[in-house]
Design a protein around this motif. Structure first.
Motif, PDB file in Angstrom:
ATOM      1  N   GLN A   1     -65.445  65.827 -43.045  1.00 55.34           N
ATOM      2  CA  GLN A   1     -67.035  65.546 -43.214  1.00 55.34           C
ATOM      3  C   GLN A   1     -67.349  64.845 -42.193  1.00 55.34           C
ATOM      4  OE1 GLN A   1     -67.686  64.035 -47.192  1.00 55.34           O
ATOM      5  NE2 GLN A   1     -67.712  66.239 -48.173  1.00 55.34           N
ATOM      6  N   TYR A   2     -66.609  63.864 -42.039  1.00 57.22           N
ATOM      7  CA  TYR A   2     -67.027  63.019 -40.810  1.00 57.22           C
ATOM      8  C   TYR A   2     -66.863  63.664 -39.538  1.00 57.22           C
ATOM      9  CZ  TYR A   2     -66.370  58.795 -37.674  1.00 57.22           C
ATOM     10  OH  TYR A   2     -66.513  57.885 -36.389  1.00 57.22           O
ATOM     11  N   ALA A   3     -66.011  64.169 -39.381  1.00 55.07           N
ATOM     12  CA  ALA A   3     -65.888  65.058 -38.181  1.00 55.07           C
ATOM     13  C   ALA A   3     -66.766  65.911 -37.706  1.00 55.07           C
ATOM     14  CB  ALA A   3     -64.267  65.929 -37.961  1.00 55.07           C
ATOM     15  N   ARG A   4     -67.212  66.869 -38.845  1.00 56.78           N
ATOM     16  CA  ARG A   4     -68.324  67.834 -38.922  1.00 56.78           C
ATOM     17  C   ARG A   4     -69.731  66.984 -38.629  1.00 56.78           C
ATOM     18  NH1 ARG A   4     -69.550  70.501 -44.196  1.00 56.78           N
ATOM     19  NH2 ARG A   4     -70.358  68.214 -44.646  1.00 56.78           N
ATOM     20  N   ASP A   5     -69.944  65.864 -39.267  1.00 52.30           N
ATOM     21  CA  ASP A   5     -71.150  65.004 -38.931  1.00 52.30           C
ATOM     22  C   ASP A   5     -71.315  64.508 -37.477  1.00 52.30           C
ATOM     23  OD1 ASP A   5     -72.029  65.707 -41.379  1.00 52.30           O
ATOM     24  OD2 ASP A   5     -71.206  63.524 -42.111  1.00 52.30           O
ATOM     25  N   THR A   6     -69.844  64.057 -37.007  1.00 56.01           N
ATOM     26  CA  THR A   6     -69.732  63.438 -35.588  1.00 56.01           C
ATOM     27  C   THR A   6     -70.253  64.618 -34.640  1.00 56.01           C
ATOM     28  OG1 THR A   6     -68.190  61.703 -36.243  1.00 56.01           O
ATOM     29  CG2 THR A   6     -68.469  62.422 -33.906  1.00 56.01           C
ATOM     30  N   GLN A   7     -69.596  65.842 -34.882  1.00 59.18           N
ATOM     31  CA  GLN A   7     -70.061  67.102 -33.956  1.00 59.18           C
ATOM     32  C   GLN A   7     -71.462  67.515 -33.976  1.00 59.18           C
ATOM     33  OE1 GLN A   7     -67.725  68.584 -31.750  1.00 59.18           O
ATOM     34  NE2 GLN A   7     -69.685  69.823 -31.013  1.00 59.18           N
ATOM     35  N   ARG A   8     -71.980  67.059 -35.204  1.00 53.85           N
ATOM     36  CA  ARG A   8     -73.523  67.688 -35.412  1.00 53.85           C
ATOM     37  C   ARG A   8     -74.111  66.472 -34.530  1.00 53.85           C
ATOM     38  NH1 ARG A   8     -77.177  70.198 -38.513  1.00 53.85           N
ATOM     39  NH2 ARG A   8     -79.134  68.723 -38.938  1.00 53.85           N
ATOM     40  N   LEU A   9     -73.851  65.397 -34.725  1.00 59.33           N
ATOM     41  CA  LEU A   9     -74.573  64.278 -33.869  1.00 59.33           C
ATOM     42  C   LEU A   9     -74.386  64.510 -32.447  1.00 59.33           C
ATOM     43  CD1 LEU A   9     -76.097  61.481 -34.045  1.00 59.33           C
ATOM     44  CD2 LEU A   9     -73.901  60.367 -33.904  1.00 59.33           C
ATOM     45  N   ASN A  10     -73.240  64.688 -32.037  1.00 53.62           N
ATOM     46  CA  ASN A  10     -73.110  65.161 -30.537  1.00 53.62           C
ATOM     47  C   ASN A  10     -73.968  66.270 -30.035  1.00 53.62           C
ATOM     48  OD1 ASN A  10     -71.236  62.763 -30.418  1.00 53.62           O
ATOM     49  ND2 ASN A  10     -69.327  64.284 -30.685  1.00 53.62           N
ATOM     50  N   ASP A  11     -73.893  67.286 -30.954  1.00 55.26           N
ATOM     51  CA  ASP A  11     -74.859  68.303 -30.481  1.00 55.26           C
ATOM     52  C   ASP A  11     -76.173  68.133 -30.349  1.00 55.26           C
ATOM     53  OD1 ASP A  11     -72.634  70.088 -30.460  1.00 55.26           O
ATOM     54  OD2 ASP A  11     -72.889  70.826 -32.559  1.00 55.26           O
ATOM     55  N   LEU A  12     -76.638  67.352 -31.342  1.00 54.97           N
ATOM     56  CA  LEU A  12     -78.124  66.688 -31.244  1.00 54.97           C
ATOM     57  C   LEU A  12     -78.272  65.984 -30.292  1.00 54.97           C
ATOM     58  CD1 LEU A  12     -78.600  66.059 -35.388  1.00 54.97           C
ATOM     59  CD2 LEU A  12     -79.545  68.134 -33.952  1.00 54.97           C
ATOM     60  N   GLU A  13     -77.527  65.155 -29.979  1.00 49.41           N
ATOM     61  CA  GLU A  13     -77.818  64.251 -28.886  1.00 49.41           C
ATOM     62  C   GLU A  13     -77.650  65.000 -27.453  1.00 49.41           C
ATOM     63  OE1 GLU A  13     -74.641  61.283 -28.924  1.00 49.41           O
ATOM     64  OE2 GLU A  13     -75.787  59.959 -30.142  1.00 49.41           O
ATOM     65  N   SER A  14     -76.944  65.959 -27.303  1.00 46.52           N
ATOM     66  CA  SER A  14     -76.857  66.772 -26.036  1.00 46.52           C
ATOM     67  C   SER A  14     -78.079  67.839 -26.056  1.00 46.52           C
ATOM     68  CB  SER A  14     -75.432  67.836 -26.254  1.00 46.52           C
ATOM     69  OG  SER A  14     -75.453  68.681 -25.192  1.00 46.52           O
ATOM     70  N   GLN A  15     -78.613  68.400 -27.141  1.00 45.07           N
ATOM     71  CA  GLN A  15     -79.802  69.021 -27.366  1.00 45.07           C
ATOM     72  C   GLN A  15     -81.142  68.185 -26.865  1.00 45.07           C
ATOM     73  OE1 GLN A  15     -81.343  70.356 -30.792  1.00 45.07           O
ATOM     74  NE2 GLN A  15     -81.909  72.494 -30.052  1.00 45.07           N
ATOM     75  N   ASN A  16     -81.078  66.923 -27.371  1.00 41.27           N
ATOM     76  CA  ASN A  16     -82.250  65.982 -27.187  1.00 41.27           C
ATOM     77  C   ASN A  16     -82.020  65.553 -25.556  1.00 41.27           C
ATOM     78  OD1 ASN A  16     -84.145  64.008 -28.110  1.00 41.27           O
ATOM     79  ND2 ASN A  16     -82.736  62.527 -26.804  1.00 41.27           N
ATOM     80  N   LYS A  17     -80.996  65.349 -25.078  1.00 43.99           N
ATOM     81  CA  LYS A  17     -80.801  65.163 -23.617  1.00 43.99           C
ATOM     82  C   LYS A  17     -81.677  66.533 -22.848  1.00 43.99           C
ATOM     83  CE  LYS A  17     -77.654  64.011 -19.827  1.00 43.99           C
ATOM     84  NZ  LYS A  17     -76.185  63.610 -19.683  1.00 43.99           N
ATOM     85  N   ARG A  18     -81.245  67.602 -23.165  1.00 43.85           N
ATOM     86  CA  ARG A  18     -81.597  68.924 -22.421  1.00 43.85           C
ATOM     87  C   ARG A  18     -83.020  68.845 -22.579  1.00 43.85           C
ATOM     88  NH1 ARG A  18     -76.987  71.088 -25.239  1.00 43.85           N
ATOM     89  NH2 ARG A  18     -78.668  72.525 -26.434  1.00 43.85           N
ATOM     90  N   LEU A  19     -83.618  68.768 -23.607  1.00 41.11           N
ATOM     91  CA  LEU A  19     -84.970  68.921 -24.010  1.00 41.11           C
ATOM     92  C   LEU A  19     -85.666  67.953 -23.193  1.00 41.11           C
ATOM     93  CD1 LEU A  19     -85.177  69.700 -27.705  1.00 41.11           C
ATOM     94  CD2 LEU A  19     -85.251  71.227 -25.762  1.00 41.11           C
ATOM     95  N   MET A  20     -85.161  66.460 -23.156  1.00 44.75           N
ATOM     96  CA  MET A  20     -85.899  65.681 -22.414  1.00 44.75           C
ATOM     97  C   MET A  20     -85.810  65.987 -21.047  1.00 44.75           C
ATOM     98  SD  MET A  20     -87.038  63.381 -24.234  1.00 44.75           S
ATOM     99  CE  MET A  20     -87.546  62.058 -23.192  1.00 44.75           C
ATOM    100  N   GLU A  21     -84.868  66.550 -20.501  1.00 37.91           N
ATOM    101  CA  GLU A  21     -84.569  67.000 -18.911  1.00 37.91           C
ATOM    102  C   GLU A  21     -85.897  68.102 -18.854  1.00 37.91           C
ATOM    103  OE1 GLU A  21     -80.797  68.125 -18.454  1.00 37.91           O
ATOM    104  OE2 GLU A  21     -79.917  66.163 -18.177  1.00 37.91           O
TER     105      GLU A  21
END
Length: 274
Positions: A72-92
């Motif tokens: 669950q921790y690994a899944r949540d970490t991956q989800r957080l990384n994906d959301l951070e990556s998506q947020n970065k792309r949307l800001m760009e």
């Protein structure tokens, strides 16, 4: 009679302190202790065996719980990384659209890539905008870095985008791109007609004059074609050489946009001329 004697002897052993024990009493005491030991050791071993089994069961359940927690921790970490990556792309993307508003009057419709064709000979992606969103065939498609292709087919709620990697002047389903050099927009320099998969570069042909261009110059759409509007960055010049028959020049252009792992794109909507 012998049973009665044994009874009195055992009773004597269980009494309180009454002085030194006789040797018969010691003999009987030792015999009883030895006999008890014969039964106690196996019983203790059996009890210890079942206790070990119980402990193993507890450890197994604890390990199972820990593995589930780690998953669950690994899944949540991956989800957080994906959301951070998506947020970065949307800001760009937000910064990109703000800059574009200042340079032209195009409308940039952001779309998410939902599928990618796994066929290496069919460079097509599917986006989540379609006819219901006002998307039309041959609209230019780009990322924050540069041009990536055009809309090839439109459906109700999604569209297919043909990437520049499938640009080919012998294919009736694709279109050549009229381009020029950024900073010298008034002079059309040539047409991007194909893509070289070996070098990962676009091939710009029909360049009549190469004096006004140099390696490192930015190539943009000229707007003279029937598909791509002017001013969209395509790539940078990597080499300039002689073309067919030595009459024109052949220019290799390194694309600015990456065609791998495309997540979000912009469909360029050009206002109709009234």
């Amino acid at each position: 009679m012998s049973g009665l004697v044994c009874f009195f002897i055992l009773m004597g052993l269980t009494l309180g302190n009454r002085g030194p024990m006789t040797w018969p009493e010691k003999f009987v005491k030792d015999s009883v202790s030895w006999t008890q030991g014969l039964f106690y050791k196996p019983a203790a071993q059996v009890a210890g065996f079942f206790e070990d089994i119980r402990q193993l069961r507890v450890i197994y359940e604890e390990n199972k719980t820990l593995k589930l927690t780690l998953t669950q921790y690994a899944r949540d970490t991956q989800r957080l990384n994906d959301l951070e990556s998506q947020n970065k792309r949307l800001m760009e993307a937000l910064g990109f659209t703000e800059r574009q508003r200042q340079s032209n009057n195009y409308t940039y419709r952001i779309a998410e890539v939902v599928t990618i064709d796994p066929d290496p000979y069919n460079s097509t992606v599917t986006i989540n905008l379609g006819d219901k969103d006002g998307i039309k065939e041959n609209m230019a498609v780009m990322t924050v870095d540069g041009l990536v292709g055009r809309v090839s087919k439109v459906f109700g709620f999604h569209s297919n985008v043909q990437l520049l990697t499938e640009t080919n002047d012998t294919d009736n389903n694709s279109k050549a791109i009229a381009v020029t050099v950024k900073g010298n927009d008034q002079q059309p320099f040539g047409m991007i007609e194909s893509y070289d998969p070996k070098t990962g570069e676009l091939v710009m042909n029909k360049v009549e004059h190469a004096d006004d261009m140099k390696i490192g110059d930015t190539i943009i759409t000229s707007g003279l074609g029937q598909v791509f509007p002017s001013g969209i960055e395509v790539g940078t010049i990597s080499s300039i050489g002689p073309g067919e028959f030595g009459i024109t020049y052949k220019v290799m252009v390194k694309p600015k946009a990456s065609f791998n792992r495309i997540r979000e794109v912009f469909v360029v909507e050009v206002p109709e001329v009234k």
